[in-house]
Scaffold this active site. Structure first.
Site, PDB file in Angstrom:
ATOM      1  N   GLU A 141       0.816  -1.224   0.000  1.00 37.82           N
ATOM      2  CA  GLU A 141       0.000   0.000   0.000  1.00 37.82           C
ATOM      3  C   GLU A 141       0.852   1.278   0.000  1.00 37.82           C
ATOM      4  O   GLU A 141       0.603   2.207   0.772  1.00 37.82           O
ATOM      5  CB  GLU A 141      -0.962  -0.001   1.190  1.00 37.82           C
ATOM      6  CG  GLU A 141      -2.035  -1.070   1.081  1.00 37.82           C
ATOM      7  CD  GLU A 141      -3.102  -0.996   2.167  1.00 37.82           C
ATOM      8  OE1 GLU A 141      -2.977  -0.149   3.093  1.00 37.82           O
ATOM      9  OE2 GLU A 141      -4.063  -1.775   2.102  1.00 37.82           O
ATOM     10  N   GLU A 260      -5.519  -8.394  -0.288  1.00 37.39           N
ATOM     11  CA  GLU A 260      -6.265  -7.985   0.919  1.00 37.39           C
ATOM     12  C   GLU A 260      -7.704  -7.725   0.504  1.00 37.39           C
ATOM     13  O   GLU A 260      -7.959  -6.862  -0.329  1.00 37.39           O
ATOM     14  CB  GLU A 260      -5.674  -6.723   1.562  1.00 37.39           C
ATOM     15  CG  GLU A 260      -4.378  -6.942   2.315  1.00 37.39           C
ATOM     16  CD  GLU A 260      -3.971  -5.720   3.132  1.00 37.39           C
ATOM     17  OE1 GLU A 260      -4.876  -4.981   3.604  1.00 37.39           O
ATOM     18  OE2 GLU A 260      -2.757  -5.499   3.297  1.00 37.39           O
TER      19      GLU A 260
END
Length: 465
Positions: A141, A260
């Site tokens: 991320e 995720e």
């Protein structure tokens, strides 16, 4: 993160713990769930992680701050311990590299420790056979301002490409995953993927995708249609990747690692006070999941199966205690949350090939996604067997699903996840309040199957032909 490892998979004082301190009751549930791949050592956590803290004698390992979740990491469980757990669980490990506070050299070092045969400094420190990890995430991320070491798309794309090329010099056959957007609502979504891939296209195999869903402002209609957003996410990222390939005149195809995804009541976490103390394994986002949450998880699995031509790796985050399908209490029991069940059934029954099916369904209005189909479904096929996974998104009305197959189909097994109380949960005191029930509202007339799905329901139906 939180009690996922310490107090989750690992608790040396627990009655079920083995010689390595791993809870066998939790391990049994991981196997039952059908988990085949685990991302390690984490998401946000990895951007401040020093992998070498977790090797060597446990008593000499340092305690470090984890800035991502404001907690203390004892490093009692490190690479070697985790790899022993993974071997017991029968899972492949997808290793996430720290490209937040570290870079190319550290990536090469941990790869040497993990995979290099004996004869070098770090492989000799490991001892024993190489672990043979084939999938590596190039950070986590990195588009997010919350991420330790957050970078612009250009900064990250350069670093990802450099790291990937260095790793391929060490081991050419690795599968490497570049960071995509943290979610499709990020202001840089699309542009981030395009920039990163333009810089790293030839060096990587995957671009990652992350998505979490919750019923915002009580909007259950949109929440039940979360898979519509996941579908859009996948098609947007694949279109962007293919556009970059066209500009670069590359015949290579980039796939998606949706590493995720889950239901997460994120707004509760964001509105919680910031911790003032530094604790080991604090209770972090231990959401209690209900029937509706499980139906949404089932529908997200339908979306992932539908896009399995491009989504070729995916991880439900997390595994134990932290927004997890499995819960465990220290010195106490472990149990299945409602969301455990659609994953376990899909893992067991979704075998063979995914069929390209067309659905004709009535629609309903949602505030977030406009008109969406009431019914969503996917089918998997192998010789002699067909499995249909279906969801009814209606909050009030049963809906009939009809489909035809060749031959003379017979019902092998069918399971329904639904309840008169869609807010029902599983708890430590009542761990089996919500479980899949044998699904009996099915009729077979020749080669036509009719199924009546109750409101807010997910079903798995396997036929033999």
């Amino acid at each position: 993160m939180g009690r996922c490892v310490y107090g989750g998979i690992y608790e040396p004082s627990h009655p079920s713990a083995d010689a390595d301190g791993f809870r066998q009751d939790v391990l049994s549930l991981v196997r039952e769930m059908g988990v085949s791949l685990v991302r390690y050592p984490g998401g946000n956590f990895v951007s401040g992680y020093r992998w070498e803290d977790g090797i060597g004698p446990v008593e000499s390992r340092p305690v470090r701050r984890d800035l991502a979740w404001h907690s203390l990491e004892t490093n009692e469980v490190g690479i070697d311990e985790f790899m022993r757990w993974a071997a017991q669980a029968g899972v492949e490990v997808m290793y996430a590299l720290n490209l937040g506070t570290r870079g190319v050299q550290e990536a090469l070092d941990v790869h040497e420790y993990l995979n290099q045969p004996e004869g070098t400094h770090l492989s000799d420190r490991r001892g024993g056979k190489p672990y043979g990890i084939s999938m590596f995430c190039l950070g986590n991320e990195m588009d997010g301002p919350w991420q330790t070491g957050h970078k612009t798309a250009h900064e990250y794309g350069r670093l990802a490409a450099e790291t990937a090329r260095a790793l391929r010099s060490a081991e050419p056959g690795l599968e490497l995953i570049a960071c995509g957007s943290s979610n499709s609502a990020m202001p840089t979504f699309g542009a981030w993927e395009a920039t990163v891939l333009e810089l790293a296209y030839d060096a990587v195999d995957y671009i990652s995708a992350h998505a979490y869903y919750e019923p915002l402002d009580g909007d259950l209609a949109s929440f039940l249609a979360s898979a519509v957003d996941m579908d859009h996410f996948v098609t947007s990222v694949t279109a962007t990747a293919d556009s970059v390939a066209a500009r670069l005149k590359s015949k290579k195809r980039i796939n998606i690692s949706f590493d995720e995804w889950n239901v997460w009541y994120l707004s509760r976490f964001q509105n919680a006070p910031t911790p003032t103390e530094w604790e080991v394994a604090p209770r972090v986002i231990e959401d209690h999941y209900n029937v509706t949450d499980a139906v949404v998880v089932g529908s997200l699995l339908i979306s992932l199966l539908r896009h399995s031509d491009r989504v070729t790796a995916a991880c439900q985050a997390q595994l134990v205690n932290v927004i997890a399908p499995i819960r465990a209490e220290s010195s106490g029991p472990a149990w299945r949350q409602t969301t455990f069940h659609p994953f376990a059934l899909t893992s067991r029954l979704a075998t063979g090939e995914v069929l390209d099916i067309q659905i004709d369904s009535p629609t309903y209005a949602t505030p977030r996604f406009g008109d969406v189909p009431v019914i969503d479904a996917v089918a998997t096929h192998e010789p002699g067997s067909l499995t249909v996974f279906a969801v009814n998104r209606s909050q009030n009305e049963p809906t009939e699903l009809t489909f035809s197959v060749g031959g003379a189909p017979e019902l092998a097994e069918a399971w329904l996840l639904a309840d008169a109380d869609p807010t029902a949960t599983n708890t430590q005191e009542n761990p089996d309040r919500v479980i899949p029930q044998p699904f009996e509202d099915i009729t077979i007339d020749g080669d036509t199957i009719r199924v009546t799905l109750p409101p807010i329901a997910w079903a798995a139906i396997r036929l033999t032909t």
